[in-house]
Design a protein around this motif. Structure first.
Motif, mmCIF file in Angstrom:
data_model
loop_
_atom_site.group_PDB
_atom_site.id
_atom_site.type_symbol
_atom_site.label_atom_id
_atom_site.label_comp_id
_atom_site.label_asym_id
_atom_site.label_seq_id
_atom_site.Cartn_x
_atom_site.Cartn_y
_atom_site.Cartn_z
ATOM 1 N N UNK A 170 0.830 -1.206 0.000
ATOM 2 C CA UNK A 170 0.000 0.000 0.000
ATOM 3 C C UNK A 170 0.863 1.255 0.000
ATOM 4 N N UNK A 171 0.335 2.322 -0.584
ATOM 5 C CA UNK A 171 1.009 3.622 -0.582
ATOM 6 C C UNK A 171 0.345 4.483 0.486
ATOM 7 N N UNK A 172 1.150 5.070 1.354
ATOM 8 C CA UNK A 172 0.620 5.904 2.434
ATOM 9 C C UNK A 172 1.201 7.305 2.339
ATOM 10 N N UNK A 173 0.477 8.253 2.883
ATOM 11 C CA UNK A 173 0.914 9.644 2.931
ATOM 12 C C UNK A 173 2.057 9.781 3.928
ATOM 13 N N UNK A 174 3.110 10.498 3.552
ATOM 14 C CA UNK A 174 4.278 10.624 4.428
ATOM 15 C C UNK A 174 3.936 11.335 5.738
ATOM 16 N N UNK A 175 2.862 12.142 5.717
ATOM 17 C CA UNK A 175 2.451 12.858 6.926
ATOM 18 C C UNK A 175 1.363 12.110 7.692
ATOM 19 N N UNK A 176 0.908 10.998 7.123
ATOM 20 C CA UNK A 176 -0.176 10.260 7.757
ATOM 21 C C UNK A 176 -1.463 11.051 7.786
ATOM 22 N N UNK A 177 -1.638 11.936 6.804
ATOM 23 C CA UNK A 177 -2.784 12.843 6.789
ATOM 24 C C UNK A 177 -3.781 12.409 5.729
ATOM 25 N N UNK A 178 -4.709 11.550 6.093
ATOM 26 C CA UNK A 178 -5.694 11.059 5.138
ATOM 27 C C UNK A 178 -6.729 12.107 4.743
ATOM 28 N N UNK A 179 -6.797 13.204 5.501
ATOM 29 C CA UNK A 179 -7.786 14.242 5.186
ATOM 30 C C UNK A 179 -7.483 14.941 3.865
ATOM 31 N N UNK A 180 -6.228 14.910 3.442
ATOM 32 C CA UNK A 180 -5.852 15.593 2.202
ATOM 33 C C UNK A 180 -6.056 14.717 0.967
ATOM 34 N N UNK A 181 -6.487 13.465 1.155
ATOM 35 C CA UNK A 181 -6.635 12.542 0.037
ATOM 36 C C UNK A 181 -7.885 12.867 -0.793
ATOM 37 N N UNK A 182 -7.856 12.559 -2.084
ATOM 38 C CA UNK A 182 -9.080 12.637 -2.882
ATOM 39 C C UNK A 182 -10.126 11.692 -2.306
ATOM 40 N N UNK A 219 7.569 13.787 -2.510
ATOM 41 C CA UNK A 219 7.209 14.105 -1.125
ATOM 42 C C UNK A 219 6.220 13.120 -0.509
ATOM 43 N N UNK A 220 5.677 12.228 -1.346
ATOM 44 C CA UNK A 220 4.717 11.217 -0.902
ATOM 45 C C UNK A 220 3.542 11.849 -0.151
ATOM 46 N N UNK A 221 2.855 12.738 -0.848
ATOM 47 C CA UNK A 221 1.685 13.364 -0.254
ATOM 48 C C UNK A 221 0.770 13.891 -1.354
ATOM 49 N N UNK A 222 -0.525 13.992 -0.994
ATOM 50 C CA UNK A 222 -1.539 14.543 -1.894
ATOM 51 C C UNK A 222 -1.699 16.034 -1.643
ATOM 52 N N UNK A 223 -1.963 16.787 -2.707
ATOM 53 C CA UNK A 223 -2.347 18.187 -2.605
ATOM 54 C C UNK A 223 -3.461 18.464 -3.596
ATOM 55 N N UNK A 224 -4.442 19.241 -3.199
ATOM 56 C CA UNK A 224 -5.444 19.682 -4.149
ATOM 57 C C UNK A 224 -4.879 20.865 -4.931
ATOM 58 N N UNK A 225 -5.048 20.828 -6.244
ATOM 59 C CA UNK A 225 -4.457 21.845 -7.109
ATOM 60 C C UNK A 225 -5.386 23.053 -7.193
ATOM 61 N N UNK A 226 -4.844 24.211 -6.878
ATOM 62 C CA UNK A 226 -5.599 25.447 -7.023
ATOM 63 C C UNK A 226 -5.478 25.932 -8.464
ATOM 64 N N UNK A 227 -6.587 26.384 -9.041
ATOM 65 C CA UNK A 227 -6.590 26.708 -10.472
ATOM 66 C C UNK A 227 -7.244 28.061 -10.727
ATOM 67 N N UNK A 228 -6.908 28.613 -11.893
ATOM 68 C CA UNK A 228 -7.573 29.781 -12.439
ATOM 69 C C UNK A 228 -8.383 29.345 -13.647
ATOM 70 N N UNK A 229 -9.258 30.208 -14.115
ATOM 71 C CA UNK A 229 -10.061 29.868 -15.275
ATOM 72 C C UNK A 229 -11.207 28.947 -14.906
ATOM 73 N N UNK A 230 -12.062 28.678 -15.879
ATOM 74 C CA UNK A 230 -13.214 27.800 -15.666
ATOM 75 C C UNK A 230 -12.814 26.361 -15.939
ATOM 76 N N UNK A 231 -12.869 25.468 -14.941
ATOM 77 C CA UNK A 231 -12.458 24.077 -15.156
ATOM 78 C C UNK A 231 -13.500 23.329 -15.973
ATOM 79 N N UNK A 232 -13.141 22.169 -16.491
ATOM 80 C CA UNK A 232 -14.144 21.323 -17.136
ATOM 81 C C UNK A 232 -15.272 21.012 -16.152
#
Length: 498
Positions: A170-182, A219-232
């Motif tokens: 299994x792949x785990x977050x290096x910070x053990x922070x499951x709240x940041x996962x999709x 870094x073995x961690x998830x991040x939500x990508x902040x974007x500009x413009x109108x996404x699909x």
């Protein structure tokens, strides 16, 4: 957390984007959806899917150089019919994992080696992903990463397969922070861009999504990508590919089939719609495939909400005026096979004429000696060949013109015999290699007999070993009876070695 920008190449500028229908010189595979497609070397490999009636395990190859489709022959080791599986490429192999076979979700794992033309089921250690479908997979630095999917529940678990260790973990977050996962989902997309796996959209069991995440392999961690413009708009069953410093999203289902096209520019963290400057875009669809090859994006098949599709279209990312066009030598020579344009000789086989060109035929030492010597054929415009079948000779002719051969046919043994008669040593080796991988109960005796006639020692030894190991079954086969009628000494030789 915001996602940092990618220090990659510049965003594509001065683009001349357009859609084209792909010209092919052979029949396109049947319509389908829920299949997979991957690119290896100069070919696209498509496996499985649903044709509107049943799931299939048809395995197809499209050669971008020759513009030719081939159906790769099924074997006992080919994965079972399925859809909603995943495919990846590592080394010289295509890998298939999981999916739905019409009865059950599966988590089997197969490898197809393009060099040996052989399938094998992989036996691994560790804990593989549960049996599931509609998951995603990518390859990064010696590992296959499998994310999300449906196993009876919608998942967001993450697994890595190590190709060297042949093990899952299994792949785990290096910070053990499951709240940041999709959140759990299926029918999303995952694309490697730099040192990150980019995930967009999907379906969480209640609604479509258009959230946007990056997993950092460094870094073995998830991040939500902040974007500009109108996404699909929120969607599932779309496709995503990367090109230079951009991610491209095409089609999918928002509840209805779509054919909108978006680019995400990492240098600007911005979504922009993509508009074609020419050609006709593919119709709205979902559950299709999309791959990037060189400077183009290719779309094949899918479902438009009414019917399955098998159209094949190319989107050109860029076409600069100063660009040197790709070589068309192989495709142009392919069109000259059996073409009487500029031909200077007719090969007559089974009373059928095949126009040909002496300078191409001269790649064969047999024809070179014929045309350069004092034989009557050297000045003749018609040559009769009586000891090679029409089908086998036509395949040899394709090899002489293109240096390529499809050994996934029922005529490989005949092609080998023809290659021996026409003094084409490399073609003999190619056929020999293919035949070695396809020995079975019915053909083992015929292969043994043929290898004896043409003195192909490695093939003779391999077929003999197979016969001795399966003698009770093979001795009852039609092939063995045919060999016995033709050469009883071979039968006696086999009996003495038992």
């Amino acid at each position: 957390m915001g996602e940092s920008r990618h220090p990659q190449e510049e965003t594509i500028e001065n683009k001349s984007w357009c859609w084209n229908i792909i010209p092919t010189i052979s029949q396109v595979p049947c319509q389908r959806s829920l299949h997979t497609g991957v690119v290896l070397d100069n070919s696209l490999y498509i496996f499985g899917g649903y044709d509107g009636v049943q799931r299939t395990n048809e395995f197809c190859r499209f050669n971008f150089t020759t513009l030719e489709w081939n159906i790769i022959q099924l074997t006992d080791q080919t994965p079972s019919p399925r859809d909603r599986h995943v495919s990846v490429v590592y080394g010289k192999c295509v890998y298939i994992n999981g999916g739905y076979d019409g009865y059950n979700r599966v988590n089997d794992f197969y490898e197809y080696n393009v060099t040996t033309n052989m399938w094998r089921e992989i036996q691994s250690i560790g804990n593989p992903p549960s049996s599931r479908h509609s998951h995603v997979a990518v390859v990064y630095e010696g590992g296959m990463f499998v994310f999300a999917g449906y196993d009876g529940l919608y998942r967001n678990d993450f697994h890595r397969y190590d190709f060297q260790q042949k093990s899952w973990k299994p792949v785990t977050d290096s910070l053990g922070n499951n709240e940041s996962w999709p959140k759990p989902r299926y029918r999303t997309t995952a694309t490697v861009v730099g040192d990150k796996m980019i995930v967009f959209g999907g379906h969480d069991g209640t609604r479509q999504l258009n959230d946007f995440y990056a997993w950092s392999f460094t870094n073995e961690m998830w991040n939500q990508i902040e974007t500009l413009g109108s996404p699909p708009s929120a969607r599932d069953s779309h496709v995503a590919v990367s090109y230079k410093n951009s991610l491209f999203i095409f089609g999918g289902s928002t509840g209805n089939a779509r054919n909108d096209f978006y680019e995400f520019k990492f240098s600007e963290q911005k979504w922009v719609p993509v508009y074609s400057s020419g050609g006709t875009a593919p119709c709205s669809r979902f559950c299709h495939i999309g791959v990037a090859y060189k400077k183009c994006f290719y779309v094949f098949g899918g479902y438009d909400g009414t019917q399955r599709l098998n159209d094949f279209k190319q989107f050109m990312f860029e076409l600069e005026n100063s660009e040197i066009p790709p070589s068309t030598l192989i495709s142009e020579l392919s069109f000259m096979i059996g073409n009487d344009k500029y031909s200077d000789v007719n090969i007559i086989i089974e009373d059928q004429p095949i126009p040909a060109h002496k300078f191409i035929l001269s790649r064969s030492k047999y024809f070179e000696a014929m045309f350069s010597g004092e034989m009557i054929e050297s000045n003749s415009h018609e040559i009769h060949i009586t000891n090679i079948s029409y089908k086998a000779f036509y395949e040899v002719l394709k090899y002489l013109y293109t240096d390529q051969i499809d050994t996934n046919t029922n005529h490989t043994l005949e092609i080998l015999e023809a290659a021996d008669l026409l003094c084409l040593d490399r073609l003999k080796k190619i056929c020999e290699h293919s035949i070695l991988s396809s020995i079975d109960i019915e053909n083992a005796a015929i292969i043994y007999q043929t290898s004896d006639v043409y003195n192909i020692q490695s093939l003779k030894e391999a077929s003999l070993e197979f016969i001795l190991g399966n003698f009770d079954k093979i001795s009852k086969s039609n092939g063995f009876k045919e060999m016995a009628r033709a050469n009883v000494e071979l039968v006696l030789d086999i009996l003495t070695k038992r």
